[in-house]
Enzyme design. Structure first.
Site, PDB file in Angstrom:
ATOM      1  N   THR A 142       0.829  -1.218   0.000  1.00  0.00           N
ATOM      2  CA  THR A 142       0.000   0.000   0.000  1.00  0.00           C
ATOM      3  C   THR A 142       0.860   1.265   0.000  1.00  0.00           C
ATOM      4  O   THR A 142       1.892   1.319   0.661  1.00  0.00           O
ATOM      5  CB  THR A 142      -0.884   0.010   1.262  1.00  0.00           C
ATOM      6  OG1 THR A 142      -1.640  -1.190   1.287  1.00  0.00           O
ATOM      7  CG2 THR A 142      -1.811   1.211   1.301  1.00  0.00           C
ATOM      8  N   SER A 148      -6.595   0.591  -2.366  1.00  0.00           N
ATOM      9  CA  SER A 148      -7.400  -0.429  -3.056  1.00  0.00           C
ATOM     10  C   SER A 148      -6.915  -0.639  -4.485  1.00  0.00           C
ATOM     11  O   SER A 148      -6.929  -1.755  -4.996  1.00  0.00           O
ATOM     12  CB  SER A 148      -8.878  -0.012  -3.080  1.00  0.00           C
ATOM     13  OG  SER A 148      -9.350   0.129  -1.764  1.00  0.00           O
ATOM     14  N   ARG A 314     -26.166 -12.127  34.933  1.00  0.00           N
ATOM     15  CA  ARG A 314     -26.613 -10.765  35.230  1.00  0.00           C
ATOM     16  C   ARG A 314     -28.139 -10.706  35.286  1.00  0.00           C
ATOM     17  O   ARG A 314     -28.814 -11.195  34.368  1.00  0.00           O
ATOM     18  CB  ARG A 314     -26.102  -9.834  34.122  1.00  0.00           C
ATOM     19  CG  ARG A 314     -26.592  -8.423  34.191  1.00  0.00           C
ATOM     20  CD  ARG A 314     -25.862  -7.649  35.245  1.00  0.00           C
ATOM     21  NE  ARG A 314     -26.231  -6.238  35.235  1.00  0.00           N
ATOM     22  CZ  ARG A 314     -25.896  -5.400  36.199  1.00  0.00           C
ATOM     23  NH1 ARG A 314     -25.183  -5.824  37.236  1.00  0.00           N
ATOM     24  NH2 ARG A 314     -26.257  -4.138  36.141  1.00  0.00           N
ATOM     25  N   THR A 428     -11.034  -3.411   6.373  1.00  0.00           N
ATOM     26  CA  THR A 428     -10.267  -2.563   5.445  1.00  0.00           C
ATOM     27  C   THR A 428      -9.020  -3.258   4.907  1.00  0.00           C
ATOM     28  O   THR A 428      -8.760  -3.241   3.701  1.00  0.00           O
ATOM     29  CB  THR A 428      -9.867  -1.254   6.153  1.00  0.00           C
ATOM     30  OG1 THR A 428     -11.053  -0.564   6.515  1.00  0.00           O
ATOM     31  CG2 THR A 428      -9.013  -0.363   5.267  1.00  0.00           C
ATOM     32  N   GLU A 430      -6.240  -6.297   3.975  1.00  0.00           N
ATOM     33  CA  GLU A 430      -6.394  -7.512   3.145  1.00  0.00           C
ATOM     34  C   GLU A 430      -7.544  -7.316   2.151  1.00  0.00           C
ATOM     35  O   GLU A 430      -8.253  -8.263   1.819  1.00  0.00           O
ATOM     36  CB  GLU A 430      -6.615  -8.751   4.012  1.00  0.00           C
ATOM     37  CG  GLU A 430      -5.338  -9.340   4.577  1.00  0.00           C
ATOM     38  CD  GLU A 430      -4.399  -9.871   3.497  1.00  0.00           C
ATOM     39  OE1 GLU A 430      -4.861 -10.213   2.398  1.00  0.00           O
ATOM     40  OE2 GLU A 430      -3.191  -9.930   3.762  1.00  0.00           O
ATOM     41  N   ASP A 432     -10.280  -3.894   1.037  1.00  0.00           N
ATOM     42  CA  ASP A 432     -11.463  -3.222   1.563  1.00  0.00           C
ATOM     43  C   ASP A 432     -12.720  -4.011   1.155  1.00  0.00           C
ATOM     44  O   ASP A 432     -12.846  -4.423  -0.005  1.00  0.00           O
ATOM     45  CB  ASP A 432     -11.508  -1.799   0.976  1.00  0.00           C
ATOM     46  CG  ASP A 432     -12.814  -1.125   1.282  1.00  0.00           C
ATOM     47  OD1 ASP A 432     -12.916  -0.546   2.374  1.00  0.00           O
ATOM     48  OD2 ASP A 432     -13.727  -1.193   0.443  1.00  0.00           O
TER      49      ASP A 432
END
Ligand SMILES: Cc1cc2nc3c(=O)[nH]c(=O)nc-3n(C[C@H](O)[C@H](O)[C@H](O)COP(=O)(O)OP(=O)(O)OC[C@H]3O[C@@H](n4cnc5c(N)ncnc54)[C@H](O)[C@@H]3O)c2cc1C
Length: 655
Positions: A142, A148, A314, A428, A430, A432
């Site tokens: 990148t 991308s 709970r 995002t 590996e 988008d």
């Protein structure tokens, strides 16, 4: 619920865990055992530097286990069992996700690039040291300006025949390598992706082995390194920015499996088309995408285990006429938040398992029915689609679990804030997710026929516009197991029960086909009206993405249904049937407007979908604890005190 409830009383988490374990369950055990060392216990209040140090120490411990070796060929000291490698990685995701990502960069991306893009000389020089963590590396693809759209990166590698070297150069700040894992502190070398130029001709993106730090830790001459600094999550990973100022590396630094440069600068490649070569190179790295997908499923399992266990201890609000406050999981809406997410996590677990098996078969060359290139194309498309689905699912599920735990869910000690922050970026990196889904749609529309990667957006539109054939649905191998169910589907929707598996399978298949054909029709109409192909594609983008999602929803259901069909334990099968029904009904509930619009649900049936979700939640409620315990997350890794305070499986199941 009668029969199912009675039968399930004898079901224990261990038998369900065995079904989930699958072919590489022994690896899951190995990794769980290795992680049950206090070195891997979750921590949340470290400084960035402390966190990075700790993660490096943990990575060194992982390097002594068999996990990393599964990825690499036997000739270089590896075990060559890619399915085992991805399963190990997925299990490692039960621990600190910074450790996961750091080791993913080291072995999956850096080591993977050397192994798949390099040749013998690179493998023998580096793989052993990479496995041992003696050579720490980065995967520098990148750039600040291009994430991308990797084909447009602008770092150059220009061959100088006089010195027999490549000159790696960053022309401007936009071409800096950005967000690169291991770059800021620990990386000694990087696989750098750059536009190869030789004999004054550009040959497209290629990968180069480039040293970035000297032994003492100082950047190499001509290399500038910046720290990306504090991030929303994954702060144990040292992400950095790299720039190269006329950095010289030898001719052998080119990872030359798909393209080589002779001493005199002559370029040659076994793949003529530059675009196809580029996509073939990227395709060899598909394991990274599949690994992130597996990690997302594991993170969702951890969050659900915490939230479900908490919901079983709970209590809030007294029921009228009772002294007891109500357990959170006895509120319908609480069931509706957690149980469909749990059901879909089961569905995605089985889809992921099938994807890993396919990866293993393709990489081993034992896919019987396909030529190997087609098999790879299908694998890459599936990986892109499943990765988008699992990572979005993890993001939504972890947020839901955080809210379901109220204020306690916001405390770092209870893990959920960190899980949220660390997994966020899975959507995002590996690839988008939105961009990946477009890839899925394009491949489906061209029926995998076109030379892979040759078709850019415009080419795809033209290809589709020229086709008159109907869209063909790509069937997985698992479909054979489902034929009996499909054959029994009645001719009219109204005659089928909403919970009939054959009906569900055929409905999802119909939706996929309808959406794909609709998208193809829109593309064709746009072109025949004289539209510009790019504008036509852009105007259809929503439809294309919806079609890709419908495709993946159908594949996930196919794989889940096939896993249930193949299950030999009748009790587990009955439980998984309920889980699968809830997965399907929750999706139909979400998309019921679409099914109504397209005449596949009447208003009355659409309402019945809602009540069926409620019913199924009630039926699964007693088994919620068992369903999360079958994920077998060791207490040490789970960490969260709110998840550890509750009682045994049986006690919770009968409450
Ligand atoms: C923590 C972290 C670690 C990373 N590690 C590495 C690493 O080790 N090595 C490495 O090489 N990279 C790494 N990356 C980079 C990562 O792979 C990129 O961030 C990713 O590919 C997206 O690129 P981008 O950030 O430029 O986003 P862009 O491509 O600019 O996308 C931004 C937005 O635009 C949308 N978009 C883009 N194109 C289209 C389109 N055609 N149609 C519709 N929408 C579109 C996307 O969906 C997205 O929402 C890392 C990133 C992070 C955050």
């Amino acid at each position: 619920m009668g029969l199912v409830g009675q039968r399930l009383a004898v079901t224990d988490a261990e038998s369900l865990q065995r079904v989930l374990g699958g072919r590489w369950s022994w690896v899951r055990e190995q990794v769980r055992e290795a992680l049950c060392d206090p070195l891997f216990a979750p921590v949340f209040d470290l400084s960035v530097d402390e966190h990075r140090d700790r993660v490096l120490e943990q990575a060194r411990a992982i390097a002594t286990t068999p996990g990393p070796r599964f990825l690499f060929p036997k000739d270089y000291g590896g075990e060559q069992e890619v399915g085992a490698a991805i399963t190990a990685f997925e299990t490692q995701a039960l621990g600190d996700l910074s450790l996961l990502v750091k080791t993913g960069v080291q072995w999956g991306l850096f080591g993977g690039a050397i192994n798949h893009l390099g040749t013998e000389q690179h493998r023998s020089a580096y793989l052993e040291r990479i496995m041992d963590l003696d050579l720490i590396g980065c995967f520098a693809m990148t750039e600040t300006g291009h994430g991308s759209d990797v084909q447009s990166i602008r770092t150059t590698a220009t061959y100088d025949a006089g010195s027999e070297e490549f000159v790696i150069h960053t022309p401007d700040d936009d071409a800096r390598k950005d967000y690169i894992g291991n770059a800021a502190r620990h990386g000694q070398a990087a696989v750098v992706f750059a536009q190869l130029v030789t004999q004054d001709e550009s040959r497209g993106v290629h990968a180069f082995f480039v040293p970035i730090r000297e032994t003492a830790g100082k950047p190499c001459a001509g290399v500038s390194i910046e720290d990306c600094g504090h991030k929303a999550g994954l702060n144990g990973v040292d992400n950095g920015r790299l720039a190269f100022n006329q950095v010289r590396v030898p001719r052998t630094a080119l990872l030359d499996r798909y393209g080589s440069v002779d001493v005199d600068g002559t370029y040659s490649s076994p793949i003529e088309s530059e675009t196809r070569r580029f996509f073939t190179m990227l395709g060899t790295l598909v394991q990274g995408r599949i690994s992130v997908s597996g990690a997302a499923v594991s993170a969702a399992k951890t969050a659900l285990t915490i939230a479900v266990r908490y919901a079983l201890t709970r209590r809030q609000f007294k029921a009228p006429g009772s002294d007891d406050e109500v357990l959170l999981l006895d509120f319908l809406q609480h069931q509706r938040r957690l149980l469909p997410a749990l059901a879909s996590t089961y569905a995605l677990h089985f889809a992921q398992t099938a994807l890993v098996a396919r990866l293993h078969a393709v990489f081993n060359g034992d896919e019987a029915d396909d030529d190997s290139e087609l098999a790879r194309r299908k694998l890459e498309t599936l990986a892109a689609g499943i990765k988008s689905t699992t990572t979005w699912h993890a993001t939504h599920t972890i947020q839901t679990c955080r809210e379901a735990c109220g204020g306690a869910g916001y405390l770092s000690v209870n893990r959920l804030p960190q899980l949220k922050a660390d997994t966020d970026v899975f959507t995002t990196f590996e690839g988008d997710n939105t961009v990946l889904l477009q890839l899925v749609a394009k491949t489906l529309l061209t029926n995998y026929q076109a030379e892979f990667g040759e078709l850019d957006t415009i080419g795809t539109v033209r290809f589709v516009a020229d086709q008159v054939v109907e869209t063909v649905i790509e069937r997985t191998g698992s479909r054979a197991l489902l034929q009996r169910l499909l054959d029994a589907v009645p001719g009219h929707d109204e005659e089928a029960s909403l919970r009939d598996r054959g009906y569900q399978l055929s409905l999802f298949e119909w939706r996929e086909k309808h959406m794909l054909e609709g998208a193809a029709r829109r593309l064709r109409a746009g072109i025949s009206d004289g539209g510009d192909p790019f504008q036509v594609f852009n105007a259809t983008q929503d439809h294309l993405l919806a079609a890709a999602r419908a495709h993946i929803d159908r594949i996930v259901l196919d794989e889940f249904a096939a896993a249930i069909e193949g299950c030999e334990d009748e009790e587990i099968k009955a439980l998984l049937d309920l889980v699968c029904d809830l997965h399907v009904m929750a999706m139909m509930e979400r998309d019921r407007a679409w099914f109504l619009e397209h005449g596949r649900l009447t208003p009355a049936r659409a309402k019945a979908v809602i009540s069926t979700v409620n019913e199924l939640c009630g039926q699964l409620r007693p088994h919620a604890r068992l369903l999360v315990d079958a994920f077998a997350i060791p207490d040490l890794l789970l960490g969260a005190p709110i998840a550890l305070a509750s009682g045994s499986v049986q006690a919770a199941a009968v409450q």
